[in-house]
Design a protein around this motif. Structure first.
Motif, PDB file in Angstrom:
ATOM      1  N   ILE A  94       0.834  -1.210   0.000  1.00 23.01           N
ATOM      2  CA  ILE A  94       0.000   0.000   0.000  1.00 23.01           C
ATOM      3  C   ILE A  94       0.868   1.259   0.000  1.00 23.01           C
ATOM      4  O   ILE A  94       0.577   2.228  -0.696  1.00 23.01           O
ATOM      5  N   LEU A  95       1.949   1.242   0.763  1.00 24.04           N
ATOM      6  CA  LEU A  95       2.801   2.424   0.893  1.00 24.04           C
ATOM      7  C   LEU A  95       3.895   2.487  -0.167  1.00 24.04           C
ATOM      8  O   LEU A  95       4.654   3.455  -0.214  1.00 24.04           O
ATOM      9  N   GLY A  96       3.992   1.481  -1.003  1.00 23.99           N
ATOM     10  CA  GLY A  96       5.038   1.444  -2.035  1.00 23.99           C
ATOM     11  C   GLY A  96       4.838   2.510  -3.098  1.00 23.99           C
ATOM     12  O   GLY A  96       3.809   3.190  -3.169  1.00 23.99           O
ATOM     13  N   ASP A  97       5.853   2.657  -3.919  1.00 20.08           N
ATOM     14  CA  ASP A  97       5.807   3.629  -5.013  1.00 20.08           C
ATOM     15  C   ASP A  97       4.866   3.151  -6.105  1.00 20.08           C
ATOM     16  O   ASP A  97       4.832   1.977  -6.455  1.00 20.08           O
ATOM     17  N   GLY A  98       4.101   4.054  -6.656  1.00 18.42           N
ATOM     18  CA  GLY A  98       3.238   3.739  -7.798  1.00 18.42           C
ATOM     19  C   GLY A  98       1.946   3.057  -7.390  1.00 18.42           C
ATOM     20  O   GLY A  98       1.710   2.762  -6.223  1.00 18.42           O
ATOM     21  N   PRO A  99       1.104   2.826  -8.391  1.00 19.13           N
ATOM     22  CA  PRO A  99      -0.198   2.194  -8.117  1.00 19.13           C
ATOM     23  C   PRO A  99      -0.041   0.709  -7.813  1.00 19.13           C
ATOM     24  O   PRO A  99       0.924   0.063  -8.235  1.00 19.13           O
ATOM     25  N   LEU A 100      -1.007   0.181  -7.075  1.00 17.62           N
ATOM     26  CA  LEU A 100      -1.013  -1.252  -6.776  1.00 17.62           C
ATOM     27  C   LEU A 100      -1.325  -2.031  -8.050  1.00 17.62           C
ATOM     28  O   LEU A 100      -2.168  -1.621  -8.848  1.00 17.62           O
ATOM     29  N   GLN A 101      -0.640  -3.120  -8.230  1.00 17.13           N
ATOM     30  CA  GLN A 101      -0.856  -3.993  -9.380  1.00 17.13           C
ATOM     31  C   GLN A 101      -1.441  -5.316  -8.892  1.00 17.13           C
ATOM     32  O   GLN A 101      -1.082  -5.789  -7.816  1.00 17.13           O
ATOM     33  N   ALA A 102      -2.323  -5.889  -9.695  1.00 18.65           N
ATOM     34  CA  ALA A 102      -2.840  -7.215  -9.365  1.00 18.65           C
ATOM     35  C   ALA A 102      -1.691  -8.211  -9.444  1.00 18.65           C
ATOM     36  O   ALA A 102      -0.982  -8.271 -10.444  1.00 18.65           O
ATOM     37  N   ALA A 103      -1.464  -8.933  -8.375  1.00 17.18           N
ATOM     38  CA  ALA A 103      -0.363  -9.901  -8.333  1.00 17.18           C
ATOM     39  C   ALA A 103      -0.626 -10.910  -7.227  1.00 17.18           C
ATOM     40  O   ALA A 103      -1.406 -10.657  -6.305  1.00 17.18           O
ATOM     41  N   VAL A 104       0.028 -12.035  -7.324  1.00 15.30           N
ATOM     42  CA  VAL A 104      -0.042 -13.055  -6.277  1.00 15.30           C
ATOM     43  C   VAL A 104       1.174 -12.877  -5.379  1.00 15.30           C
ATOM     44  O   VAL A 104       2.307 -12.801  -5.869  1.00 15.30           O
ATOM     45  N   HIS A 105       0.943 -12.790  -4.105  1.00 13.75           N
ATOM     46  CA  HIS A 105       2.011 -12.686  -3.117  1.00 13.75           C
ATOM     47  C   HIS A 105       1.868 -13.872  -2.176  1.00 13.75           C
ATOM     48  O   HIS A 105       0.803 -14.098  -1.625  1.00 13.75           O
ATOM     49  N   ARG A 106       2.920 -14.609  -2.001  1.00  6.81           N
ATOM     50  CA  ARG A 106       2.866 -15.820  -1.182  1.00  6.81           C
ATOM     51  C   ARG A 106       3.596 -15.602   0.139  1.00  6.81           C
ATOM     52  O   ARG A 106       4.699 -15.055   0.171  1.00  6.81           O
ATOM     53  N   VAL A 107       2.946 -16.067   1.198  1.00  2.00           N
ATOM     54  CA  VAL A 107       3.548 -16.062   2.518  1.00  2.00           C
ATOM     55  C   VAL A 107       3.510 -17.516   3.000  1.00  2.00           C
ATOM     56  O   VAL A 107       2.445 -18.131   3.013  1.00  2.00           O
ATOM     57  N   PRO A 108       4.661 -18.084   3.354  1.00  2.32           N
ATOM     58  CA  PRO A 108       4.676 -19.486   3.776  1.00  2.32           C
ATOM     59  C   PRO A 108       3.826 -19.708   5.029  1.00  2.32           C
ATOM     60  O   PRO A 108       3.779 -18.856   5.916  1.00  2.32           O
ATOM     61  N   LEU A 109       3.151 -20.843   5.067  1.00  2.00           N
ATOM     62  CA  LEU A 109       2.350 -21.233   6.225  1.00  2.00           C
ATOM     63  C   LEU A 109       2.972 -22.487   6.827  1.00  2.00           C
ATOM     64  O   LEU A 109       2.783 -23.586   6.314  1.00  2.00           O
ATOM     65  N   PRO A 110       3.729 -22.357   7.913  1.00  2.00           N
ATOM     66  CA  PRO A 110       4.367 -23.531   8.505  1.00  2.00           C
ATOM     67  C   PRO A 110       3.330 -24.542   8.997  1.00  2.00           C
ATOM     68  O   PRO A 110       2.314 -24.173   9.580  1.00  2.00           O
ATOM     69  N   LEU A 111       3.599 -25.810   8.752  1.00  2.00           N
ATOM     70  CA  LEU A 111       2.728 -26.888   9.206  1.00  2.00           C
ATOM     71  C   LEU A 111       3.092 -27.256  10.633  1.00  2.00           C
ATOM     72  O   LEU A 111       4.258 -27.549  10.931  1.00  2.00           O
ATOM     73  N   ARG A 112       2.106 -27.225  11.514  1.00  2.00           N
ATOM     74  CA  ARG A 112       2.278 -27.645  12.905  1.00  2.00           C
ATOM     75  C   ARG A 112       1.716 -29.063  13.005  1.00  2.00           C
ATOM     76  O   ARG A 112       0.522 -29.253  13.147  1.00  2.00           O
ATOM     77  N   GLU A 113       2.599 -30.044  12.870  1.00  2.00           N
ATOM     78  CA  GLU A 113       2.167 -31.437  12.886  1.00  2.00           C
ATOM     79  C   GLU A 113       1.883 -31.871  14.314  1.00  2.00           C
ATOM     80  O   GLU A 113       2.751 -31.797  15.172  1.00  2.00           O
ATOM     81  N   ARG A 114       0.651 -32.315  14.507  1.00  2.00           N
ATOM     82  CA  ARG A 114       0.242 -32.800  15.817  1.00  2.00           C
ATOM     83  C   ARG A 114      -0.412 -34.162  15.627  1.00  2.00           C
ATOM     84  O   ARG A 114      -0.064 -34.887  14.705  1.00  2.00           O
ATOM     85  N   ALA A 115      -1.372 -34.520  16.454  1.00  4.14           N
ATOM     86  CA  ALA A 115      -1.867 -35.896  16.493  1.00  4.14           C
ATOM     87  C   ALA A 115      -3.179 -36.141  15.754  1.00  4.14           C
ATOM     88  O   ALA A 115      -3.746 -37.213  15.878  1.00  4.14           O
ATOM     89  N   SER A 116      -3.682 -35.186  14.980  1.00  2.61           N
ATOM     90  CA  SER A 116      -5.007 -35.351  14.360  1.00  2.61           C
ATOM     91  C   SER A 116      -4.978 -35.979  12.972  1.00  2.61           C
ATOM     92  O   SER A 116      -6.013 -36.091  12.322  1.00  2.61           O
ATOM     93  N   ILE A 117      -3.810 -36.400  12.528  1.00  2.00           N
ATOM     94  CA  ILE A 117      -3.674 -37.020  11.202  1.00  2.00           C
ATOM     95  C   ILE A 117      -3.212 -38.454  11.405  1.00  2.00           C
ATOM     96  O   ILE A 117      -2.266 -38.718  12.138  1.00  2.00           O
ATOM     97  N   GLY A 118      -3.903 -39.374  10.718  1.00  2.00           N
ATOM     98  CA  GLY A 118      -3.529 -40.777  10.815  1.00  2.00           C
ATOM     99  C   GLY A 118      -3.730 -41.469   9.475  1.00  2.00           C
ATOM    100  O   GLY A 118      -4.260 -40.891   8.531  1.00  2.00           O
ATOM    101  N   ALA A 119      -3.322 -42.707   9.426  1.00  2.00           N
ATOM    102  CA  ALA A 119      -3.526 -43.512   8.214  1.00  2.00           C
ATOM    103  C   ALA A 119      -5.032 -43.696   8.011  1.00  2.00           C
ATOM    104  O   ALA A 119      -5.787 -43.792   8.984  1.00  2.00           O
ATOM    105  N   PRO A 120      -5.486 -43.720   6.753  1.00  2.00           N
ATOM    106  CA  PRO A 120      -6.921 -43.915   6.507  1.00  2.00           C
ATOM    107  C   PRO A 120      -7.431 -45.199   7.149  1.00  2.00           C
ATOM    108  O   PRO A 120      -6.754 -46.225   7.120  1.00  2.00           O
ATOM    109  N   ALA A 121      -8.629 -45.106   7.729  1.00  2.00           N
ATOM    110  CA  ALA A 121      -9.263 -46.280   8.323  1.00  2.00           C
ATOM    111  C   ALA A 121      -9.615 -47.284   7.240  1.00  2.00           C
ATOM    112  O   ALA A 121      -9.985 -46.896   6.125  1.00  2.00           O
ATOM    113  N   GLN A 122      -9.509 -48.541   7.530  1.00  2.00           N
ATOM    114  CA  GLN A 122      -9.876 -49.594   6.588  1.00  2.00           C
ATOM    115  C   GLN A 122     -11.380 -49.796   6.606  1.00  2.00           C
ATOM    116  O   GLN A 122     -12.010 -49.721   7.649  1.00  2.00           O
ATOM    117  N   GLY A 123     -11.949 -50.048   5.444  1.00  2.00           N
ATOM    118  CA  GLY A 123     -13.379 -50.373   5.409  1.00  2.00           C
ATOM    119  C   GLY A 123     -14.224 -49.426   4.732  1.00  2.00           C
ATOM    120  O   GLY A 123     -14.269 -48.487   4.234  1.00  2.00           O
TER     121      GLY A 123
END
Length: 123
Positions: A94-123
């Motif tokens: 917003i504060l940069g020089d010139g008008p804003l341009q449509a663009a994709v800006h990526r910010v990494p999202l770190p994965l916090r691995e905890r206990a809610s993911i498991g191997a798929p249930a059989q059946g």
């Protein structure tokens, strides 16, 4: 799932309501990706009410990494939103020089691995 109402109670209810609707329609997911950690709380409750366990029957992952993520049992796997970095990038653009341009800006999202993911249930 209606996510327009972002109040804490409504987000939790929407996760539970969406989970209940999904299960009542005869769907048995192997995994759920929830919009927020609070929505995951409602999903956990709906799954438990249906006699399903996390992660034994259904894996759950979310976005935010709020305090509730590590307090849930099992602890919730989540992608941490980088609020400071997102805000800083927005201000720089917003504060940069010139008008804003449509663009994709990526910010990494770190994965916090905890206990809610498991191997798929059989059946």
């Amino acid at each position: 799932m209606d996510t327009r109402d972002l109040s804490k109670g409504a987000a939790r209810r929407s996760g539970g309501g969406a989970g209940e609707s999904l299960l009542a329609a005869g769907h048995r997911p192997r995994a759920l990706v929830c919009l927020t950690d609070r929505v995951s709380l409602g999903a956990y409750q709906a799954l438990a009410d249906a006699g399903l366990s996390v992660p034994g029957d259904v894996s759950v992952v979310s976005f935010d990494d709020q305090d509730i993520a590590s307090a849930l049992r099992p602890a919730l796997t989540t992608l941490k939103l980088q609020h400071y970095q997102l805000g800083r990038l927005a201000v720089e653009l917003i504060l940069g020089d010139g008008p804003l341009q449509a663009a994709v800006h990526r910010v990494p999202l770190p994965l916090r691995e905890r206990a809610s993911i498991g191997a798929p249930a059989q059946g």
